[in-house]
Design a protein around this motif. Structure first.
Motif, short mmCIF file in Angstrom:
data_model
loop_
_atom_site.label_atom_id
_atom_site.label_comp_id
_atom_site.label_asym_id
_atom_site.label_seq_id
_atom_site.Cartn_x
_atom_site.Cartn_y
_atom_site.Cartn_z
N SER A 138 6.76 -4.02 -3.01
CA SER A 138 5.46 -3.36 -3.04
C SER A 138 5.04 -2.85 -1.67
O SER A 138 4.99 -3.61 -0.70
N ALA A 139 4.70 -1.55 -1.59
CA ALA A 139 4.16 -1.00 -0.35
C ALA A 139 2.82 -1.65 -0.02
O ALA A 139 2.49 -1.86 1.15
N GLU A 140 2.04 -1.98 -1.05
CA GLU A 140 0.77 -2.67 -0.83
C GLU A 140 1.00 -4.02 -0.16
O GLU A 140 0.24 -4.42 0.73
N TYR A 142 3.31 -4.72 1.89
CA TYR A 142 3.55 -4.42 3.30
C TYR A 142 2.22 -4.19 4.00
O TYR A 142 1.97 -4.72 5.10
N GLY A 143 1.33 -3.44 3.36
CA GLY A 143 0.04 -3.13 3.97
C GLY A 143 -0.85 -4.35 4.16
O GLY A 143 -1.62 -4.41 5.11
N LYS A 155 8.67 9.70 6.14
CA LYS A 155 7.74 9.85 5.01
C LYS A 155 7.84 11.24 4.41
O LYS A 155 7.91 11.42 3.19
N SER A 172 10.13 0.79 5.83
CA SER A 172 8.97 0.15 5.19
C SER A 172 7.69 0.87 5.55
O SER A 172 6.85 1.14 4.67
N SER A 193 7.39 4.22 3.77
CA SER A 193 7.08 4.05 2.35
C SER A 193 5.61 3.72 2.16
O SER A 193 4.98 4.17 1.19
N TRP A 194 5.05 2.95 3.06
CA TRP A 194 3.63 2.62 3.00
C TRP A 194 2.79 3.88 3.22
O TRP A 194 1.80 4.11 2.51
N LYS A 249 0.19 5.60 0.43
CA LYS A 249 -1.21 5.92 0.71
C LYS A 249 -1.50 7.39 0.47
O LYS A 249 -2.52 7.76 -0.13
N ASN A 283 4.46 3.56 -5.32
CA ASN A 283 3.85 2.36 -4.74
C ASN A 283 4.87 1.30 -4.34
O ASN A 283 4.49 0.23 -3.86
#
Length: 432
Positions: free
Chosen positions: A129-131, A133-134, A153, A233, A236-237, A241, A257
């Motif tokens: 999940s990119a979330e 990571y965030g 990106k 990573s 991808s985040w 977004k 995501n």
């Protein structure tokens, strides 16, 4: 990029309910080569090939994934920038049209095992999940460079797929280990050997019961760590977004995501050091240089003996045809946090920056690196032939050091770790 409706994502992208506060490591429908092409498609990282080997691969193997990431070869022309991104996508689509690639019908986890002459490791290819990571569930220990994040990106946005998994590591888990070992008793989907004497094998986990078990085990983990792939990573985040902001029907379940990752247990991780090679002594004579080092290190001349450090905070140095051992004077040096105890940081703070005048470890052309997979003989040879003036080595960092630095929101100096396994590209592809 096509945005899927909520109904489509629930049914087709990920068949499980996604809970915001749980670590999300999910199965996905990989695009991958059919069985007969797998060994021919799989390639090492593009940068890992010398010019002659790269040319041979492109000339004699029409199925190599290198044709996708080097699309200009078809026209015997170097292509860069966004034009290259579009051509990468075109080559990829051609591989799909020619039925070299196919997509799995249902989401799967993929067990990937690499057997080398020295060791073997296995892990799970999945969607992370990119979330996560965030929100720092997926933790990092290296700084990233903003323009590289943006560049990759933009690349992902144009090509619409990801073929280089981020290497993530998690604490050894008995349930996952037992499940992987049981599945690997069956015939692999792929099994092939490579010219550097590695064997690569891949199995699918496609039954609902075992998929649920793996997903549930990762949901219990409060944090996992990036071992390799910090820029991938971060990019991808950024993509997640940006895509969210431009999609009025965003649900959080869309493929953008998530990013493809290779998750291995900490015991499977192999960490090597990078040696440092410096082109000059920053205007110091040999004698002046040694006197400056004496403030922070106990120095012993080892002569022609190849000296390898055996303890943390011990370093080796090769200068003017001789090896030296450098032991940190701990009565002088004060440890303040986990980063201050890291050998690559100590070398930078007490020798490279103040004595040799090297502040930018990424871009200063006076410094070069040799990863620990290569022998100290290479370090010695490159100093002896006059290419460099001095070389330094150390023990590799340990996984607990890396985790502690990440937990304290600190970042390691560049080229602090060389981490294996290194995966082949093209065996599993994540589309979004």
């Amino acid at each position: 990029m096509r945005f899927l409706s909520s109904a489509e994502t629930t049914e087709k992208s990920h068949p499980f309910e996604i809970h915001k506060n749980l670590t999300k490591i999910l199965p996905f429908k990989a695009v991958r080569p059919t069985r007969e092409y797998a060994g021919l498609v799989a390639s090492r990282s593009y940068e890992d090939y010398g010019d002659d080997e790269l040319k041979a691969q492109l000339e004699y193997n029409p199925y190599s994934f290198l044709h996708i990431i080097n699309p200009g070869y078809k026209f015997q022309h170097e292509i860069g920038g966004e034009k290259r991104f579009g051509m990468v996508k075109n080559r990829y689509l051609e591989f799909k049209e020619d039925h070299i690639f196919k997509q799995d019908d249902e989401p799967c986890y993929y067990i990937y095992k690499i057997q080398t002459r020295e060791a073997s490791c296995c892990g799970i290819i999945a969607a992370a999940s990119a979330e996560d990571y965030g929100r720092d569930v997926i933790r990092r220990h290296e700084d990233t460079i903003a323009h590289r994040e943006e560049l990759f990106k933009d690349y992902l946005k144009v090509v619409g797929f990801n073929t280089e998994p981020v290497l993530l590591t998690y604490p050894d888990d008995t349930t996952i280990n037992e499940l992987l070992n049981e599945r690997m008793k069956s015939r692999p989907e792929y099994e092939f050997a490579t010219s550097n004497k590695e064997t690569h094998s891949l199995w699918l986990i496609d039954d609902n019961e075992n998929i649920k078990k793996i997903k549930a085990r990762f949901e219990t983990m409060e944090k996992i760590y990036i071992a390799d792939g910090h820029h991938r990573s971060a990019s991808s985040w950024l993509l997640a977004k940006e895509s969210k902001e431009s999609n009025p029907r965003h649900t959080g379940k869309e493929a953008y995501n998530f990013f493809m990752s290779y998750l291995i247990s900490e015991s499977n991780l192999r960490i090597f050091e990078f040696s440092r090679l410096i082109k000059d002594l920053n205007g110091h004579s040999k004698e002046e240089f040694l006197i400056l080092l004496d403030e922070w290190f106990r120095i012993e001349n080892r002569g022609f003996e190849i000296y390898r450090p055996s303890k943390k905070h011990h370093f080796n140095m090769y200068l003017d045809g001789e090896f030296y051992s450098l032991y940190l004077r701990k009565t002088n040096y004060k440890f303040t946090n986990s980063l201050s105890e890291l050998d690559s940081y100590i070398l930078y703070e007490k020798i490279l920056k103040p004595v040799l005048g090297i502040e930018d470890l990424r871009n200063d052309n006076r410094i070069s690196y040799i990863h620990g997979r290569n022998d100290l003989i290479e370090l010695k040879t490159r100093v002896d032939n006059g290419e460099f003036e001095v070389g330094f080595g150390m023990l590799p960092a340990e996984i607990e050091e890396i985790k502690q630095i990440a937990d304290e929101n600190l970042t390691m100096p560049p080229k602090s770790t060389y981490i294996e396994p290194k995966l082949r590209s093209g065996l599993t592809i994540y589309e979004f």
